[in-house]
Design a protein around this motif. Sequence first.
Motif, PDB file in Angstrom:
ATOM      1  N   VAL A   1       0.854  -1.184   0.000  1.00  0.00           N
ATOM      2  CA  VAL A   1       0.000   0.000   0.000  1.00  0.00           C
ATOM      3  C   VAL A   1       0.893   1.237   0.000  1.00  0.00           C
ATOM      4  CG1 VAL A   1      -1.672   1.338   1.357  1.00  0.00           C
ATOM      5  CG2 VAL A   1      -1.923  -1.151   1.159  1.00  0.00           C
TER       6      VAL A   1
ATOM      7  N   TRP B   1      -3.569   5.657   1.025  1.00  0.00           N
ATOM      8  CA  TRP B   1      -4.919   5.135   1.235  1.00  0.00           C
ATOM      9  C   TRP B   1      -5.813   6.180   1.871  1.00  0.00           C
ATOM     10  CZ3 TRP B   1      -6.520   4.713   6.379  1.00  0.00           C
ATOM     11  CH2 TRP B   1      -5.503   4.789   7.342  1.00  0.00           C
TER      12      TRP B   1
ATOM     13  N   ALA C   1     -10.877   0.688   2.840  1.00  0.00           N
ATOM     14  CA  ALA C   1      -9.977   1.730   2.345  1.00  0.00           C
ATOM     15  C   ALA C   1      -9.895   1.665   0.830  1.00  0.00           C
ATOM     16  CB  ALA C   1      -8.580   1.560   2.926  1.00  0.00           C
ATOM     17  N   TYR C   2      -9.877   2.832   0.196  1.00  0.00           N
ATOM     18  CA  TYR C   2      -9.415   2.922  -1.186  1.00  0.00           C
ATOM     19  C   TYR C   2      -7.911   3.085  -1.071  1.00  0.00           C
ATOM     20  CZ  TYR C   2     -13.998   3.515  -3.361  1.00  0.00           C
ATOM     21  OH  TYR C   2     -15.270   3.317  -3.825  1.00  0.00           O
ATOM     22  N   ALA C   3      -7.150   2.349  -1.864  1.00  0.00           N
ATOM     23  CA  ALA C   3      -5.701   2.395  -1.728  1.00  0.00           C
ATOM     24  C   ALA C   3      -5.011   2.344  -3.081  1.00  0.00           C
ATOM     25  CB  ALA C   3      -5.212   1.235  -0.862  1.00  0.00           C
TER      26      ALA C   3
ATOM     27  N   MET D   1      -5.034  -0.396   8.902  1.00  0.00           N
ATOM     28  CA  MET D   1      -4.462   0.137   7.653  1.00  0.00           C
ATOM     29  C   MET D   1      -3.206   0.930   7.952  1.00  0.00           C
ATOM     30  SD  MET D   1      -5.954  -0.666   4.803  1.00  0.00           S
ATOM     31  CE  MET D   1      -5.048   0.460   3.766  1.00  0.00           C
TER      32      MET D   1
END
Length: 156
Positions: free
Chosen positions: A78, A81, A98-100, A123
């Motif tokens: 990642v 995020w 989460a958008y990552a 995260m």
Amino acid sequence: MAPVSDSESSLVTTQRLAYTYKRSLGPVLSQFFTALRERRILGVRRPDGSVMVPPREYDPDSGEAISEMVEVSDSGVVKSWAWVHAPRPAQPLPHPFAYALIQLDGADTPLLHVVDAGAEEQMQTGMRVRARWAEPRGGGIGDIAAFEPATGATGE
């Protein structure tokens, strides 16, 4: 001449806007989506040797056509995020996620997707994630249901 009333001077009509065509994926994206159905992720090699995921048909820097497909890992790191506390109905997961930006092993560019980490506290930038494949798969980006934390140490 008699004045015209508002109802006589207004033209009202109902329109329906529709896109009645389908976009062809072309040779590069067709390979990418076919591979997803097979639980594989493909990128494309750029003229400088780097690998771009998701693939594009043209190099974004030079505009040169590119088509050499390269398989990359379904695990990665990642890079950045953003947490979604209250997903809307059209979002990919019904619970917080989460958008990552995920840089897959073997790729030089990140892929935007979702991480199903369970809680925001789980995260972190640099964490390793792996793809969780959807069942059944149909040859679309949704064939990766989500990425989830991978066991082991964090990345870079």
